[in-house]
Design a protein around this motif. Structure first.
Motif, PDB file in Angstrom:
ATOM      1  N   ALA A 266       0.972  -0.737  -0.404  1.00  0.00           N
ATOM      2  CA  ALA A 266      -0.121   0.230  -0.095  1.00  0.00           C
ATOM      3  C   ALA A 266       1.201   1.005  -0.421  1.00  0.00           C
ATOM      4  CB  ALA A 266      -0.782   0.073   1.437  1.00  0.00           C
TER       5      ALA A 266
ATOM      6  N   HIS B  43      -4.404   7.187  -1.590  1.00  0.00           N
ATOM      7  CA  HIS B  43      -3.731   6.248  -0.266  1.00  0.00           C
ATOM      8  C   HIS B  43      -4.300   5.084  -2.235  1.00  0.00           C
ATOM      9  CE1 HIS B  43      -3.548   7.702   3.537  1.00  0.00           C
ATOM     10  NE2 HIS B  43      -3.032   9.382   2.669  1.00  0.00           N
TER      11      HIS B  43
ATOM     12  N   VAL C 188      -4.196   0.499  -2.695  1.00  0.00           N
ATOM     13  CA  VAL C 188      -3.559  -0.947  -2.107  1.00  0.00           C
ATOM     14  C   VAL C 188      -3.254  -1.458  -3.583  1.00  0.00           C
ATOM     15  CG1 VAL C 188      -4.467  -3.631  -1.624  1.00  0.00           C
ATOM     16  CG2 VAL C 188      -4.779  -1.464  -0.688  1.00  0.00           C
TER      17      VAL C 188
ATOM     18  N   PHE D 205      -1.341   1.751   6.739  1.00  0.00           N
ATOM     19  CA  PHE D 205      -0.847   1.184   5.716  1.00  0.00           C
ATOM     20  C   PHE D 205      -0.489   0.067   5.952  1.00  0.00           C
ATOM     21  CE2 PHE D 205      -0.872   5.109   2.864  1.00  0.00           C
ATOM     22  CZ  PHE D 205      -0.126   6.207   3.302  1.00  0.00           C
TER      23      PHE D 205
ATOM     24  N   ALA E 211      -3.314  -1.898   5.353  1.00  0.00           N
ATOM     25  CA  ALA E 211      -4.319  -1.957   4.102  1.00  0.00           C
ATOM     26  C   ALA E 211      -3.056  -2.393   2.561  1.00  0.00           C
ATOM     27  CB  ALA E 211      -3.763   0.014   3.799  1.00  0.00           C
ATOM     28  N   ALA E 212      -1.947  -3.256   3.123  1.00  0.00           N
ATOM     29  CA  ALA E 212      -1.313  -3.867   2.455  1.00  0.00           C
ATOM     30  C   ALA E 212      -2.272  -5.332   2.592  1.00  0.00           C
ATOM     31  CB  ALA E 212       0.507  -4.000   3.112  1.00  0.00           C
TER      32      ALA E 212
END
Length: 389
Positions: A72, A90, A92, A169, A172-173
């Motif tokens: 992300a 932002h 992914v 993040f 999200a990754a």
């Protein structure tokens, strides 16, 4: 632009990887994004068995290759023709770019995109060619259209999905691979419904993602099979009804689930384990294979049982997911407290520790480790993960 990136130049190095150091941190030249491409500053990248399988040679890829596919970050610039993403978003990463035009994409199966699979196999981006080069001009191949173990990446716009800024993040990754595969297999491939019984074989990142999804789907029972005690304990924390070792699985599942499960999800990528997963499935049930076995592996199953017991086998690549829909849905469910994805994270590391992280993954002591390629990203927003292996 000059970036630091984790590059594999030769596969099949001897373990331990923290000694043999198969992956090198190199300075590479990164081109500007072309048409329908975006430049992303990578903030967090998860280390996955798919990365490990390239390093150990199980998955043959063109080399040299800049690794990393689960990540992300923040969009820093966009190429001509990009209309659905803008600077500051932002995003992914998605490890199968989709053309939107082939029969698979038109049928709502972007994970099977023919052009995306072909470009990934060549180590190129969907638009053709390479955006990564050594200082003397030699091309460096892209890993699954992403190459996320780097400070920045240029990817096809279809490989980046906007996500709610409130999601850290590192969490999200994991939506891009572990959750896309595990959650997708449960929700998309199987469409598990309330009251179904589920067995998950393999409690790594993908397997535990499937556990999270099965619990969210309100399965009546979620049984996890794994040889590692700490991973079985984590499965219970995530809502599994029962977590057992492989040598007791047949007996326990037979007794506890009245002959077998409605759905059995295999998340190891071993032909032997795939056969065990099939044996744990009840009459009329379905076995879903999520793990990627060695290309030479062969599967041996009792053919009569498939017919006489009406059993079904399903493959699930990237969880049959539709990233543009599923990733925002997962982000919303995480924000609502329904998908405890942060519990899959077993540590945070700088890019320089990539080989140490590979060894921790290979020896089974880690679930999902988050690589932070830039000093700025560091571990400023880690999720609490006390007690993880």
């Amino acid at each position: 632009m000059i970036i630091r990136s984790a590059v594999l130049t030769a596969a099949g190095a001897e373990r331990p990887y923290d000694g043999s150091a198969p992956v090198e941190i190199q300075d590479l030249v990164l081109d500007d994004p072309g048409p329908h491409e975006v430049l992303v500053r990578i903030e967090a990248a998860g280390l996955c068995h798919s990365d490990l399988s390239v390093v150990n040679g199980d998955r043959v890829r063109p080399l040299p290759m800049a690794l990393g596919h689960e990540a992300a970050g923040v969009v820093e610039s966009v190429g001509v023709g990009v209309t659905d993403l803008q600077v500051g978003d932002h995003v992914v990463m998605v490890y199968v770019p989709s053309c939107g035009e082939c029969s698979y994409c038109r049928e709502g199966q972007p994970a099977l995109c023919a052009r995306g699979a072909a470009s990934n196999g060549r180590g190129e981006l969907l638009g053709g060619g390479h955006r990564l080069h050594t200082g003397d001009g030699r091309d460096v191949h892209h890993h699954l259209g992403v190459s996320a173990f780097a400070e920045h990446a240029v990817v096809d716009a279809s490989s980046a999905v906007r996500v709610d800024r409130r999601v850290p993040f590192d969490v999200a990754a994991l939506f891009g691979c572990a959750m896309a595969t595990g959650y997708g297999s449960v929700m998309r491939t199987a469409a598990v419904k309330r009251g179904d019984s589920v067995v998950v074989v393999g409690a790594g990142g993908v397997g535990l993602a499937a556990v999270i999804a099965a619990v969210a789907a309100e399965a009546s029972s979620v049984v996890v099979v794994d040889p590692v005690e700490t991973k079985r304990a984590r499965a219970i924390e995530l809502g599994a009804s029962l977590a057992i070792a492989p040598d007791t699985a047949a007996e326990v599942v037979e007794r506890e689930l009245d002959g077998g499960a409605d759905w059995v999800f295999e998340a190891v990528g071993s032909a032997r384990v795939m056969e065990q997963a099939f044996a744990l499935t009840r009459r009329g049930g379905t076995t879903v294979f999520m793990g990627l076995p060695h290309p030479d592996a062969e599967l041996h199953l009792p053919a009569l049982a498939i017919i006489a017991e009406s059993r079904t086998l399903k493959g699930s690549y990237m969880g049959s997911s539709r990233p543009q829909e599923d990733i925002p849905d997962m982000a919303r469910m995480w924000l609502e407290g329904r998908l405890p994805v942060e519990r899959l994270i077993s540590g945070h590391r700088p890019l320089e520790e990539i080989n140490d992280a590979l060894e921790a993954l290979a020896d089974g002591s880690a679930l999902r480790q988050i690589i932070h390629p830039t000093t700025e990203s560091g571990v400023a927003r880690p999720v609490q993960t006390e007690g993880l292996p």
